[in-house]
Motif scaffolding. Structure first.
Motif, mmCIF file in Angstrom:
data_model
loop_
_atom_site.group_PDB
_atom_site.id
_atom_site.type_symbol
_atom_site.label_atom_id
_atom_site.label_comp_id
_atom_site.label_asym_id
_atom_site.label_seq_id
_atom_site.Cartn_x
_atom_site.Cartn_y
_atom_site.Cartn_z
ATOM 1 N N ARG A 40 0.843 -1.190 0.000
ATOM 2 C CA ARG A 40 0.000 0.000 0.000
ATOM 3 C C ARG A 40 0.877 1.238 0.000
ATOM 4 O O ARG A 40 1.813 1.347 0.792
ATOM 5 C CB ARG A 40 -0.902 0.022 1.232
ATOM 6 N N ASP A 42 0.261 5.339 0.213
ATOM 7 C CA ASP A 42 -0.689 6.422 0.390
ATOM 8 C C ASP A 42 -0.354 7.539 -0.586
ATOM 9 O O ASP A 42 0.795 7.965 -0.683
ATOM 10 C CB ASP A 42 -0.663 6.927 1.830
ATOM 11 N N SER A 57 -10.656 11.722 4.273
ATOM 12 C CA SER A 57 -10.450 10.486 3.518
ATOM 13 C C SER A 57 -8.981 10.344 3.125
ATOM 14 O O SER A 57 -8.211 11.302 3.173
ATOM 15 C CB SER A 57 -11.333 10.458 2.273
ATOM 16 N N SER A 60 -5.217 5.815 -1.639
ATOM 17 C CA SER A 60 -4.042 4.944 -1.641
ATOM 18 C C SER A 60 -4.042 4.051 -2.867
ATOM 19 O O SER A 60 -5.068 3.857 -3.512
ATOM 20 C CB SER A 60 -4.014 4.067 -0.388
ATOM 21 N N ARG A 78 -15.034 -3.792 -3.135
ATOM 22 C CA ARG A 78 -14.289 -2.957 -2.199
ATOM 23 C C ARG A 78 -13.321 -3.856 -1.456
ATOM 24 O O ARG A 78 -13.322 -5.072 -1.630
ATOM 25 C CB ARG A 78 -15.227 -2.217 -1.245
ATOM 26 N N TRP A 86 -12.207 0.323 2.048
ATOM 27 C CA TRP A 86 -11.715 1.080 0.898
ATOM 28 C C TRP A 86 -12.619 0.856 -0.309
ATOM 29 O O TRP A 86 -12.826 -0.292 -0.718
ATOM 30 C CB TRP A 86 -10.306 0.620 0.538
ATOM 31 N N ALA A 106 -7.767 3.198 -4.439
ATOM 32 C CA ALA A 106 -8.939 3.114 -3.574
ATOM 33 C C ALA A 106 -8.952 4.275 -2.575
ATOM 34 O O ALA A 106 -7.912 4.833 -2.248
ATOM 35 C CB ALA A 106 -8.947 1.783 -2.824
ATOM 36 N N ARG A 107 -10.156 4.605 -2.114
ATOM 37 C CA ARG A 107 -10.320 5.686 -1.137
ATOM 38 C C ARG A 107 -11.070 5.157 0.081
ATOM 39 O O ARG A 107 -12.031 4.397 -0.059
ATOM 40 C CB ARG A 107 -11.108 6.843 -1.753
ATOM 41 N N ALA A 108 -10.604 5.586 1.253
ATOM 42 C CA ALA A 108 -11.263 5.209 2.512
ATOM 43 C C ALA A 108 -11.570 6.455 3.323
ATOM 44 O O ALA A 108 -10.774 7.406 3.330
ATOM 45 C CB ALA A 108 -10.370 4.281 3.333
ATOM 46 N N THR A 110 -11.609 8.272 6.751
ATOM 47 C CA THR A 110 -10.792 8.101 7.961
ATOM 48 C C THR A 110 -11.370 8.831 9.161
ATOM 49 O O THR A 110 -10.751 8.880 10.203
ATOM 50 C CB THR A 110 -9.356 8.593 7.700
#
Length: 112
Positions: A40, A42, A57, A60, A78, A86, A106-108, A110
Motif C-alpha cells: 500500500r 498512500d 479520507s 491509496s 471494495r 476502501w 482506492a479511497r477510505a 478516515t
C-alpha cells in the motif's frame, strides 16, 4: 515492484449482493475470496466540509499479484485493510509488473 518482498499487508476483498429483506432489495457486503497479500502506498489525504461536518479520507494505491481472482475484481467491489473499508476507484496493470501485478486505486473515509 521487485518481487513479493514488498507485499507486506493483507487485504480482504468484498462483493455485494442484493438481498430481499421483505421491504425491498438491500445491498449486503460479504467477503469475496481469501485475503490477498498487497503493498500500500498512500497518495493523498483530504478533508472537506459538507453539510456542517468535516469528512476526511485517504487515497491509496494497493499492488497485488495478477491472478485469475484479482483480474476478476472491478470498481463495484471494495476491500478492507488496516481497519478501514476502501472503495475501489480503478484497477490497472502495474507498470513494472509485466502482467504480474495489478495496481488498485482506492479511497477510505478516515473520520469514522
Amino acid at each position: 515492484m521487485s518481487g513479493a518482498a514488498k507485499l507486506d499487508r493483507r487485504v480482504q476483498f468484498q462483493r455485494f449482493t442484493l438481498v430481499d429483506d421483505g421491504f425491498g432489495m438491500t445491498e449486503v457486503w460479504a467477503d469475496h475470496g481469501s485475503p490477498v497479500s498487497a503493498s500500500r502506498t498512500d497518495v493523498s489525504d483530504m478533508e472537506k466540509a459538507t453539510a456542517g461536518s468535516i469528512e476526511a479520507s485517504l487515497l491509496s494505491r494497493f499492488v497485488v499479484r495478477s491472478t485469475g481472482f484479482t483480474r476478476d475484481l472491478d470498481p463495484k467491489d471494495r476491500l478492507t485493510q488496516g481497519g478501514l473499508t476502501w472503495n475501489i476507484l480503478g484497477i490497472k496493470e502495474a507498470k513494472d509488473g509485466r502482467h504480474r501485478f495489478l495496481e488498485i486505486t482506492a479511497r477510505a473515509r478516515t473520520d469514522g
